[in-house]
Enzyme design. Structure first.
Site, PDB file in Angstrom:
ATOM      1  N   GLU A   1       0.810  -1.221   0.000  1.00  0.00           N
ATOM      2  CA  GLU A   1       0.000   0.000   0.000  1.00  0.00           C
ATOM      3  C   GLU A   1       0.843   1.271   0.000  1.00  0.00           C
ATOM      4  O   GLU A   1       1.933   1.310   0.562  1.00  0.00           O
ATOM      5  CB  GLU A   1      -0.899   0.001   1.242  1.00  0.00           C
ATOM      6  CG  GLU A   1      -1.989   1.049   1.214  1.00  0.00           C
ATOM      7  CD  GLU A   1      -3.167   0.632   2.071  1.00  0.00           C
ATOM      8  OE1 GLU A   1      -4.133   0.090   1.511  1.00  0.00           O
ATOM      9  OE2 GLU A   1      -3.125   0.836   3.296  1.00  0.00           O
TER      10      GLU A   1
ATOM     11  N   LYS B   1       0.437   4.818   1.557  1.00  0.00           N
ATOM     12  CA  LYS B   1      -0.390   5.510   2.554  1.00  0.00           C
ATOM     13  C   LYS B   1       0.478   6.511   3.308  1.00  0.00           C
ATOM     14  O   LYS B   1       1.444   6.132   3.951  1.00  0.00           O
ATOM     15  CB  LYS B   1      -1.000   4.472   3.512  1.00  0.00           C
ATOM     16  CG  LYS B   1      -1.797   5.068   4.647  1.00  0.00           C
ATOM     17  CD  LYS B   1      -2.738   4.063   5.291  1.00  0.00           C
ATOM     18  CE  LYS B   1      -2.050   2.915   5.978  1.00  0.00           C
ATOM     19  NZ  LYS B   1      -2.998   2.073   6.738  1.00  0.00           N
TER      20      LYS B   1
ATOM     21  N   LYS C   1      -7.941   2.513  -3.230  1.00  0.00           N
ATOM     22  CA  LYS C   1      -8.385   2.363  -1.838  1.00  0.00           C
ATOM     23  C   LYS C   1      -9.129   3.641  -1.466  1.00  0.00           C
ATOM     24  O   LYS C   1      -8.538   4.707  -1.336  1.00  0.00           O
ATOM     25  CB  LYS C   1      -7.161   2.146  -0.940  1.00  0.00           C
ATOM     26  CG  LYS C   1      -7.500   1.836   0.520  1.00  0.00           C
ATOM     27  CD  LYS C   1      -7.612   0.346   0.745  1.00  0.00           C
ATOM     28  CE  LYS C   1      -7.794   0.011   2.213  1.00  0.00           C
ATOM     29  NZ  LYS C   1      -6.543   0.048   2.955  1.00  0.00           N
TER      30      LYS C   1
ATOM     31  N   GLU D   1     -14.743  -5.511   1.339  1.00  0.00           N
ATOM     32  CA  GLU D   1     -14.141  -5.590   2.678  1.00  0.00           C
ATOM     33  C   GLU D   1     -15.201  -5.753   3.761  1.00  0.00           C
ATOM     34  O   GLU D   1     -16.188  -5.014   3.791  1.00  0.00           O
ATOM     35  CB  GLU D   1     -13.347  -4.300   2.930  1.00  0.00           C
ATOM     36  CG  GLU D   1     -12.755  -4.205   4.323  1.00  0.00           C
ATOM     37  CD  GLU D   1     -11.977  -2.906   4.507  1.00  0.00           C
ATOM     38  OE1 GLU D   1     -10.978  -2.717   3.777  1.00  0.00           O
ATOM     39  OE2 GLU D   1     -12.368  -2.094   5.357  1.00  0.00           O
TER      40      GLU D   1
ATOM     41  N   ASN E   1     -10.925  -7.159   7.039  1.00  0.00           N
ATOM     42  CA  ASN E   1     -10.107  -6.126   7.669  1.00  0.00           C
ATOM     43  C   ASN E   1      -9.949  -6.469   9.147  1.00  0.00           C
ATOM     44  O   ASN E   1     -10.929  -6.527   9.881  1.00  0.00           O
ATOM     45  CB  ASN E   1     -10.754  -4.749   7.501  1.00  0.00           C
ATOM     46  CG  ASN E   1      -9.789  -3.624   7.833  1.00  0.00           C
ATOM     47  OD1 ASN E   1      -8.828  -3.806   8.584  1.00  0.00           O
ATOM     48  ND2 ASN E   1     -10.035  -2.453   7.278  1.00  0.00           N
TER      49      ASN E   1
ATOM     50  N   GLU F   1      -6.492  -8.108   5.527  1.00  0.00           N
ATOM     51  CA  GLU F   1      -6.054  -6.707   5.505  1.00  0.00           C
ATOM     52  C   GLU F   1      -5.776  -6.186   6.910  1.00  0.00           C
ATOM     53  O   GLU F   1      -6.517  -6.492   7.835  1.00  0.00           O
ATOM     54  CB  GLU F   1      -7.144  -5.820   4.887  1.00  0.00           C
ATOM     55  CG  GLU F   1      -7.703  -6.297   3.557  1.00  0.00           C
ATOM     56  CD  GLU F   1      -8.937  -5.495   3.156  1.00  0.00           C
ATOM     57  OE1 GLU F   1      -9.095  -4.356   3.621  1.00  0.00           O
ATOM     58  OE2 GLU F   1      -9.751  -6.023   2.403  1.00  0.00           O
ATOM     59  N   SER F   2      -4.741  -5.392   7.026  1.00  0.00           N
ATOM     60  CA  SER F   2      -4.381  -4.669   8.259  1.00  0.00           C
ATOM     61  C   SER F   2      -3.718  -5.549   9.308  1.00  0.00           C
ATOM     62  O   SER F   2      -4.107  -6.697   9.518  1.00  0.00           O
ATOM     63  CB  SER F   2      -5.593  -3.984   8.906  1.00  0.00           C
ATOM     64  OG  SER F   2      -6.140  -3.019   8.055  1.00  0.00           O
TER      65      SER F   2
END
Length: 260
Positions: A54, A56, A116, A165, A186, A216-217
């Site tokens: 990603e 970010k 995103k 998601e 997520n 994710e995350s």
């Protein structure tokens, strides 16, 4: 009002303003609108690592992650590292991104790009296509079942992959439909920002095998990915782990080498 509600409230205002300046027909006339997209879902199915890296700059939970990056250079570094795809955050107010980040990344690499974003309008899907995305993210927590269906079907008509998601079983059950390609879990609770990989593990058995599973995350170690692969995950979205370093592409390369 929690942070997610605030983001969505502001997003409606932002999209209304954008539509008044750049009409949908102008987006559809974009050179990139006719571009043939690359499927992230297919790439993940055939990938050894499944890393989606990603870009970010900041987030509501960590105000500054990396404000000094050139998105084109980061994209190039990620592609050289061998990632399966790149996630580009385009939210301005809360994440410091922009739609221009997406087009700059597109100009730099061939790999699949995920926009995103907090998508609440069909306009944003046309925008994603016009600025070079291959994939859009839909967040079940902020959309009704009807909106998920409408948005995902439009994306498929445009040749875009759809990553849906979810954060819990209720969101998953309302969301499963054939117009999705990937189901992402997520691990970060968007209301409290707490992170737990147990979320991915507990929901994995409820996701049909037709969909590519993406976690994710909160993924920051090789062990986490090795563990999650046992639960059927083929995609792993990693943001802060690479972005908090001086050279995200180099960090991704070293991580992937260890993973292989």
């Amino acid at each position: 009002m929690n942070i997610l509600d605030k983001i969505v409230k502001d997003k409606y205002k932002e999209v209304d303003l954008k539509q008044s300046i750049i009409p949908a027909k102008q987006l559809e006339a974009s050179v990139l609108f006719e571009r043939k997209t690359t499927s992230l879902a297919n790439t993940l199915r055939h990938s050894q690592t499944g890393i989606i890296a990603e870009h970010k700059r900041r987030s509501p939970s960590k105000e500054t992650i990396n404000q000094n990056t050139n998105v084109g250079q980061v994209a190039h570094g990620y592609e050289n590292a061998g990632v399966s795809g790149m996630s580009v955050l385009t939210d301005i107010k809360y994440f410091g991104g922009s739609i221009e980040d997406l087009v700059l990344a597109r100009a730099s690499v061939q790999m699949p790009l995920l926009r995103k974003e907090f998508i609440i309008s069909e306009y944003q899907i046309l925008e994603a296509k016009a600025y070079g995305a291959d994939v859009i993210l839909l967040i079940a927590a902020i959309l009704s079942k009807e909106e998920i269906k409408t948005f995902s079907e439009l994306a498929k008509q445009l040749g875009l992959d759809v990553l849906l998601e979810v954060h819990n079983e209720a969101e998953l059950q309302k969301s499963i439909m054939p117009s999705l390609d990937m189901l992402g879990v997520n691990n970060r609770n968007l209301k409290t920002f707490e992170v737990s990989l147990e979320t991915s593990k507990s929901l994995s058995k409820l996701i049909p095998d037709d969909f590519v599973k993406v976690s994710e995350s909160g993924i920051s170690s090789i062990d986490a990915i090795t563990d999650l692969k046992q639960y059927g995950y083929q995609g792993f979205l990693i943001g802060e782990n690479f972005m908090k370093t001086e050279n995200p592409g180099k960090s991704a390369k070293e991580f992937i080498q260890k993973l292989r």
